[in-house]
Design a protein around this motif. Sequence first.
Motif: not given
Length: 347
Positions: A158-181
């Motif tokens: 995926s791509h992430i915004a790299e705009a803030s740590d909080a936004e990127d952490d949220a994106a990473r959580a979605v990514f980890d979920w997607a890999v698990a799925e």
Amino acid sequence: MSTRLDIDLDALRKNLAEIAARVAPARHMLVVKDDAYGHGLTTIAQTGWDAGVRWFGSFDVAGGRIVRDALGPDARIFAWMIGSREDARLGVKADLDLGVGDTALLEDAAAVGAQRVHLKIDTGLHRNGIRPEEWPVAVRRAAELERSGAIRVVGVWSHIAEASDAEDDAARAVFDWAVAEAQAAGLAPRMRHLAASAASFARSEFRYDMVRVGAFAYGIHPAGGPDAAALGIRPIATLAAPVTAAEEEFVRIGIGMLDGIPSTLAGRVHVGTPGGPRRLVRIDAAESVVAAWPGAAVGDEVAVYGPGRCGELTATDLAESIDTIGEEIALRVSQAVPRSYLRETAR
């Protein structure tokens, strides 16, 4: 003497070594989209290959095919903008890794027998990618297609915004979920890649199996972020132009808007001259006006941006003066401007 873009391949090699050391044990995919950020696709790809890079991000199939022709069968080349089933077919023919970001393209990839598929989850940037609410169905369908032999899923990305740590952490959580799925659906993606330049340097937890680094490889630091020296990289390109006319107060240099210099830079930045930094006063179609220095003469060379010449600014420094990013300044340099490659053996 003529206007040209000087590209230091030794600096590129040193940047690549720095990136490899920073992101290890993750692999570095060298992003060479948009003619290697305007630096020349085949030369940059070949230099990267010789320096030990084995993965290349080409953006589209057309660029990927050029890299394949340049580097031969052993390079891994990832193309993620697939426009049609025919595009996918050409990508398969060139043995490219294909980024698949929607369910229709998944079916197209299966129809042409793609055996190197990277499924993209949209983690919130909305730069294509399968939406989270559609992801479970999509990965089950991908697993079904894989069992039939139509495709092979080798990655999730995926791509992430790299705009803030909080936004990127949220994106990473979605990514980890997607890999698990994907794994729960029966897929076994070996290559997980999420981070680009900034996150790959700053946050080790974003590196996974591979990072896609483009801008930092070319020494282009992020707008509003640490400079190149702080990152341990160096700009590899200098945009230089000759003085074409010299007067008491001003000189003209042989580069202008037609060469890709944004007119909005006028009055905002300095350029590097034999007399030190001088203000860039005006940018015309084919020439620009610079404040003169003592002894200025026709044939003197002025650096619009680039390292090591009278303190001139970097591409990102120019970009920040007009509220954009360094990549845009680099990409605007016209293809009509000759590229000149400096190699270590020529020093």
